[in-house]
Design a protein around this motif. Sequence first.
Motif, PDB file in Angstrom:
ATOM      1  N   ARG A  11       0.941  -1.222  -0.146  1.00  0.00           N
ATOM      2  CA  ARG A  11      -0.016   0.060  -0.040  1.00  0.00           C
ATOM      3  C   ARG A  11       0.899   1.323   0.076  1.00  0.00           C
ATOM      4  O   ARG A  11       0.590   2.251  -0.699  1.00  0.00           O
ATOM      5  N   ALA A  12       1.928   1.064   0.759  1.00  0.00           N
ATOM      6  CA  ALA A  12       2.891   2.437   0.863  1.00  0.00           C
ATOM      7  C   ALA A  12       3.392   2.715  -0.586  1.00  0.00           C
ATOM      8  O   ALA A  12       3.349   3.879  -1.088  1.00  0.00           O
ATOM      9  N   ARG A  13       3.700   1.586  -1.392  1.00  0.00           N
ATOM     10  CA  ARG A  13       4.271   1.704  -2.362  1.00  0.00           C
ATOM     11  C   ARG A  13       3.579   2.447  -3.645  1.00  0.00           C
ATOM     12  O   ARG A  13       3.640   3.115  -4.458  1.00  0.00           O
ATOM     13  N   ARG A  14       2.171   1.988  -3.333  1.00  0.00           N
ATOM     14  CA  ARG A  14       0.878   2.208  -4.261  1.00  0.00           C
ATOM     15  C   ARG A  14       0.722   4.029  -4.052  1.00  0.00           C
ATOM     16  O   ARG A  14       0.664   4.662  -5.064  1.00  0.00           O
ATOM     17  N   LEU A  15       0.709   4.016  -2.769  1.00  0.00           N
ATOM     18  CA  LEU A  15       0.627   5.688  -2.584  1.00  0.00           C
ATOM     19  C   LEU A  15       1.589   6.514  -3.236  1.00  0.00           C
ATOM     20  O   LEU A  15       1.548   7.543  -3.657  1.00  0.00           O
ATOM     21  N   GLN A  16       3.014   5.918  -3.088  1.00  0.00           N
ATOM     22  CA  GLN A  16       4.182   6.832  -3.550  1.00  0.00           C
ATOM     23  C   GLN A  16       3.820   6.704  -5.145  1.00  0.00           C
ATOM     24  O   GLN A  16       3.994   7.859  -5.781  1.00  0.00           O
ATOM     25  N   ARG A  17       3.399   5.756  -6.001  1.00  0.00           N
ATOM     26  CA  ARG A  17       3.181   5.758  -7.215  1.00  0.00           C
ATOM     27  C   ARG A  17       2.115   7.015  -7.443  1.00  0.00           C
ATOM     28  O   ARG A  17       2.555   7.648  -8.465  1.00  0.00           O
ATOM     29  N   GLU A  18       1.098   6.764  -6.853  1.00  0.00           N
ATOM     30  CA  GLU A  18      -0.101   7.618  -7.068  1.00  0.00           C
ATOM     31  C   GLU A  18       0.485   9.265  -6.788  1.00  0.00           C
ATOM     32  O   GLU A  18       0.004  10.155  -7.561  1.00  0.00           O
ATOM     33  N   CYS A  28      10.173   4.668   1.546  1.00  0.00           N
ATOM     34  CA  CYS A  28       8.924   4.008   1.305  1.00  0.00           C
ATOM     35  C   CYS A  28       8.870   2.847   1.550  1.00  0.00           C
ATOM     36  O   CYS A  28       9.848   1.844   1.165  1.00  0.00           O
ATOM     37  N   GLY A  29       7.615   1.984   1.968  1.00  0.00           N
ATOM     38  CA  GLY A  29       7.410   0.722   2.232  1.00  0.00           C
ATOM     39  C   GLY A  29       6.874   0.549   3.693  1.00  0.00           C
ATOM     40  O   GLY A  29       6.189   1.232   4.442  1.00  0.00           O
ATOM     41  N   ALA A  30       7.177  -0.751   4.013  1.00  0.00           N
ATOM     42  CA  ALA A  30       6.703  -1.116   5.544  1.00  0.00           C
ATOM     43  C   ALA A  30       7.697  -0.786   6.556  1.00  0.00           C
ATOM     44  O   ALA A  30       8.772  -0.220   6.106  1.00  0.00           O
ATOM     45  N   PRO A  31       7.192  -0.556   7.679  1.00  0.00           N
ATOM     46  CA  PRO A  31       8.166  -0.179   8.779  1.00  0.00           C
ATOM     47  C   PRO A  31       9.527  -0.751   8.753  1.00  0.00           C
ATOM     48  O   PRO A  31      10.594   0.169   8.849  1.00  0.00           O
ATOM     49  N   ASP A  32       9.737  -2.017   8.673  1.00  0.00           N
ATOM     50  CA  ASP A  32      11.354  -2.417   8.554  1.00  0.00           C
ATOM     51  C   ASP A  32      11.723  -2.151   7.335  1.00  0.00           C
ATOM     52  O   ASP A  32      13.209  -1.712   7.256  1.00  0.00           O
ATOM     53  N   GLU A  33      11.467  -1.840   6.253  1.00  0.00           N
ATOM     54  CA  GLU A  33      11.998  -1.177   5.068  1.00  0.00           C
ATOM     55  C   GLU A  33      12.424   0.186   5.271  1.00  0.00           C
ATOM     56  O   GLU A  33      13.540   0.372   4.858  1.00  0.00           O
ATOM     57  N   VAL A  34      11.188   1.068   5.766  1.00  0.00           N
ATOM     58  CA  VAL A  34      11.750   2.432   5.995  1.00  0.00           C
ATOM     59  C   VAL A  34      12.952   2.466   7.034  1.00  0.00           C
ATOM     60  O   VAL A  34      13.846   3.444   6.836  1.00  0.00           O
ATOM     61  N   ALA A  35      12.949   1.814   7.714  1.00  0.00           N
ATOM     62  CA  ALA A  35      13.847   1.929   8.908  1.00  0.00           C
ATOM     63  C   ALA A  35      15.212   1.592   8.472  1.00  0.00           C
ATOM     64  O   ALA A  35      16.463   2.254   8.426  1.00  0.00           O
ATOM     65  N   GLU A  36      15.281   0.641   7.487  1.00  0.00           N
ATOM     66  CA  GLU A  36      16.744   0.316   6.746  1.00  0.00           C
ATOM     67  C   GLU A  36      16.987   1.138   6.000  1.00  0.00           C
ATOM     68  O   GLU A  36      18.382   1.710   5.796  1.00  0.00           O
ATOM     69  N   GLN A  37      16.003   2.015   4.976  1.00  0.00           N
ATOM     70  CA  GLN A  37      16.385   2.771   4.167  1.00  0.00           C
ATOM     71  C   GLN A  37      17.059   4.156   4.829  1.00  0.00           C
ATOM     72  O   GLN A  37      17.989   4.590   4.569  1.00  0.00           O
TER      73      GLN A  37
END
Length: 326
Positions: free
Chosen positions: A245-252, A278-287
Amino acid sequence: MTIRLGYQMPNFSYSNSVADLFPTVIAQAREAESAGFDTAFVMDHFYQLPGLGAPEEPMLEAYTALGALATATEKIQLSALVTGNTYRNPPMLAKTVSTLDVASGGRAILGIGAGWYELEHQQFGYEFGTFTDRFERLDEALQIIAPMLHGERPTFDGKWYHVENAINEPRFRDNLPIMLGGGGEKKTFALAARFADHLNIICNTSELTRKLDALDARCSEANRDRSALETSYLAFVIIDEDGDRARRLQREYLLRQGVDLSTASEEERAAATDRQFCGAPDEVAEQLQTRVLDKGIDGIVLNLVVNGHEPGIVGLAGRTVKPLVA
């Protein structure tokens, strides 16, 4: 003052009802406070910015909004990210932020920059001038504002500003912090080395190493201990428990800015998302860890321009990012 985890609200396009607008702002500030954010920020603009929306989209006056948030919150620091110096007479700005400090019980930070949005200046009747003009004005303004925040009564006769024994009372404290915001390696960073307690760096993540090297150089030139100047990075975060959903919101969101990630080249995609996480919490934290904090930045100021007004999203972001900067 410490800014390790800040929450910026750059977007007030929440609903069709103006009556619902500020309650939504208050709800975000309170959720940020509960989630462990140490500072809440609003932008100091009159129009919405290019890349975020159309000029006519809702934009609140910064210090009126911050004054209202002072009575709706208890412990979170309050600031503009950042005040446009060109919009206010310097001693009046010192008075304004000092009043916010009194109203909030010592929670104000003066975030300030040179100003850059020409359309606002043109249509509101403020002198825009050249790039050099604006930084000369900021330099002079800080020579007036900093002493006034410290309880002094400056007299100053410059090219742009003139004050005589300017009084600033009441003040809650003599050490109200000054934060500069921007990415200018020569002018902004040099002023930060001379005047600021904190520098919020606004740039692409791919530029961060160079920016920090430049800041080291400006501090050395000013005989400033670099370790005494705290830094943070402004991050555009799109987070959801559901990473898809986060990636969809980013695309939009990017599609509204004219960028179609589905057809963009690798270079175009990188340019469009260089400041986004962008992403789920663990993805955002890693980025955030690898792209920002590992470069040597002290703290994160994040905005949630796509979905921060949704209940629970600010809290999710706080729980995700706070462990990284604790």
